[in-house]
Enzyme design. Structure first.
Site, mmCIF file in Angstrom:
data_model
loop_
_atom_site.group_PDB
_atom_site.id
_atom_site.type_symbol
_atom_site.label_atom_id
_atom_site.label_comp_id
_atom_site.label_asym_id
_atom_site.label_seq_id
_atom_site.Cartn_x
_atom_site.Cartn_y
_atom_site.Cartn_z
ATOM 1 N N LYS A 281 18.361 80.096 44.257
ATOM 2 C CA LYS A 281 19.065 80.643 45.419
ATOM 3 C C LYS A 281 20.383 79.911 45.679
ATOM 4 O O LYS A 281 21.253 80.433 46.383
ATOM 5 C CB LYS A 281 18.171 80.589 46.655
ATOM 6 N N HIS A 306 17.851 85.178 41.757
ATOM 7 C CA HIS A 306 17.572 83.767 42.032
ATOM 8 C C HIS A 306 16.289 83.268 41.368
ATOM 9 O O HIS A 306 16.223 82.107 40.954
ATOM 10 C CB HIS A 306 17.567 83.487 43.539
ATOM 11 N N HIS A 330 7.533 83.678 41.916
ATOM 12 C CA HIS A 330 7.188 83.805 43.338
ATOM 13 C C HIS A 330 7.560 85.156 43.945
ATOM 14 O O HIS A 330 7.158 85.452 45.070
ATOM 15 C CB HIS A 330 7.792 82.653 44.156
ATOM 16 N N HIS A 331 8.312 85.976 43.232
ATOM 17 C CA HIS A 331 8.566 87.350 43.708
ATOM 18 C C HIS A 331 7.859 88.394 42.845
ATOM 19 O O HIS A 331 8.156 89.589 42.956
ATOM 20 C CB HIS A 331 10.066 87.633 43.774
#
Length: 416
Positions: A281, A306, A330-331
């Site tokens: 990020k 990111h 994580h996404h």
């Protein structure tokens, strides 16, 4: 907690770890991802010109790579690479010193980083080790060389401006910079090769060559966890709206992992993965992170990069391959429709699923520029909807539902 409850010590090449942190810092540049690497290269080459020994050359290369570790904002970075000297420069120097002070393997760099924007005329009057004062000033000089040359990298016109840069910096000998360092710069930069080496291909090749100067270490888990916290503090300082986000995700992920019966060593690793998850990020412009309206389609596509950025940084450290994967997944979502890897089903580890839910929960619990913090019950409504659509793990969300008040407190680092 006994050592048996911790993950094993890690076999890590310290130079690779330095380069990993450096790559993280350079993401802040957005449009120029090589500033730190050029500063390290320039510092080492001038140290060589000065006849300093190889140990000192490597020290200065590492200091150059990490000199801007106190910078997280793209706005601050733009000022740092656009002005020769400015009044706010010391703030990021002090922050960089603070970040590295408690991480023993890199604590020897803190004095250099603290003073790397200090004028020589002031620095030589301070009660500092004279060698460290010179090293800090050399990083300042290398940094400013790159700042003055940077506008010409894109069109490869650096050579046309070389004499102008040399003249401008020479005028500050004895004021901004130590005379012996300026003399070394003028000797190094008299040839075209000095300036041609600043092009991206040459900088990448230089970094590859520097990787041969390996420094293998066994780093204890506690020290590595402190290093992960450095990453998190760099990431979370990007915006007041993301303050404590990585730590909150890390703490909630660990808490949920414990509630779901994972052993303590795995809980430790998932906490570190939470600290590292948002490294990428840093390359997202502040204007997108702090936008006061929901993201446009184009902005969302930029934001999607990111997680991939996190992968690109962490893949240098094979010793943490498993927890790195949890971080950059994580996404990803159980239905395989997450981003950017579209991993789902049995291929998506429970640890990544936990971080995914913790990330969503923590972000919703924090204020954002376009909305106020959400109440726990509102967050649960959103999480249950995500479960129904296959976008969140049902067991992880159930673990939160069964202990909602405590999860909310943990997500806000016990401030809620």
């Amino acid at each position: 907690m006994t050592d048996k409850q911790l993950p094993p010590d890690l076999a890590i090449d310290l130079r690779q770890l330095v380069m990993t942190i450096a790559n993280t810092i350079d993401l802040v540049g957005v449009d120029d991802l090589l500033h730190g690497r050029r500063v390290g290269m320039l510092a080492r080459e001038m140290a060589c010109q000065l006849g300093w020994d190889e140990k000192t050359q490597l020290l200065l290369y590492d200091a150059g790579l990490l000199h801007d570790c106190g910078v997280s904002s793209t706005r601050v970075h733009r000022r740092l690479v656009a002005e020769l000297e400015w009044s706010g420069a010391q703030e990021h120097c002090l922050r960089g010193e603070e970040l590295l002070r408690d991480f023993a393997p890199l604590a020897h760099l803190t004095t250099i980083i603290r003073y790397h924007h200090s004028r020589w005329a002031w620095l030589e009057q301070q009660a500092l080790d004279p060698d460290l004062a010179r090293y800090a000033n050399l990083i300042f000089l290398a940094d400013r060389i790159d700042v003055l040359a940077a506008p010409y990298h894109a069109d490869q016109s650096t050579l046309s401006h070389a004499e102008e840069i040399r003249t401008r910096l020479a005028a500050h000998s004895g004021k901004l910079f130590a005379p012996e360092l300026v003399d070394a710069f003028l000797a190094c930069s008299a040839g075209e090769a000095f300036w041609l080496a600043l092009q991206p291909d040459s900088v990448h090749q230089y970094q590859t060559e520097m990787e041969a100067h390996g420094d293998p270490r066994i780093i204890g888990w506690a020290d590595f966890k402190r290093c992960a916290d450095i990453f998190a503090r760099i990431i979370d300082a990007k915006s007041p709206y993301t303050e404590q986000h990585s730590r909150g995700v890390a703490m909630l992920s660990r808490y949920l992992a414990g509630k779901m019966g994972l052993d303590n060593a795995t809980c430790e690793k998932i906490e570190v993965a939470g600290l590292l998850h948002d490294i990428g990020k840093l390359q997202i412009p502040d204007e997108i992170v702090e936008g006061h309206n929901p993201l446009t389609a184009q902005e969302f596509n930029v934001m999607k990069s990111h997680s991939f950025g996190t992968r690109q940084v962490l893949k240098r450290l094979p010793a943490i391959d498993d927890l790195a994967r949890w971080a950059y997944y994580h996404h990803e979502t159980p239905d395989g429709q997450g981003y950017p890897f579209h991993v789902g089903g049995a291929a998506l580890p429970l640890e990544a699923r936990i971080i995914n839910v913790a990330d969503t929960f923590q972000a919703l619990a924090q204020e954002r520029p376009y909305r106020k913090p959400m109440a726990p019950d509102q967050i649960m409504d959103i999480l249950r909807e995500r479960v129904a659509k296959g976008r969140a793990d049902a067991d992880v969300v159930a673990a939160i539902a069964g202990d909602l008040a405590n999860c909310h407190r943990v997500a806000l680092c016990f401030q809620g």
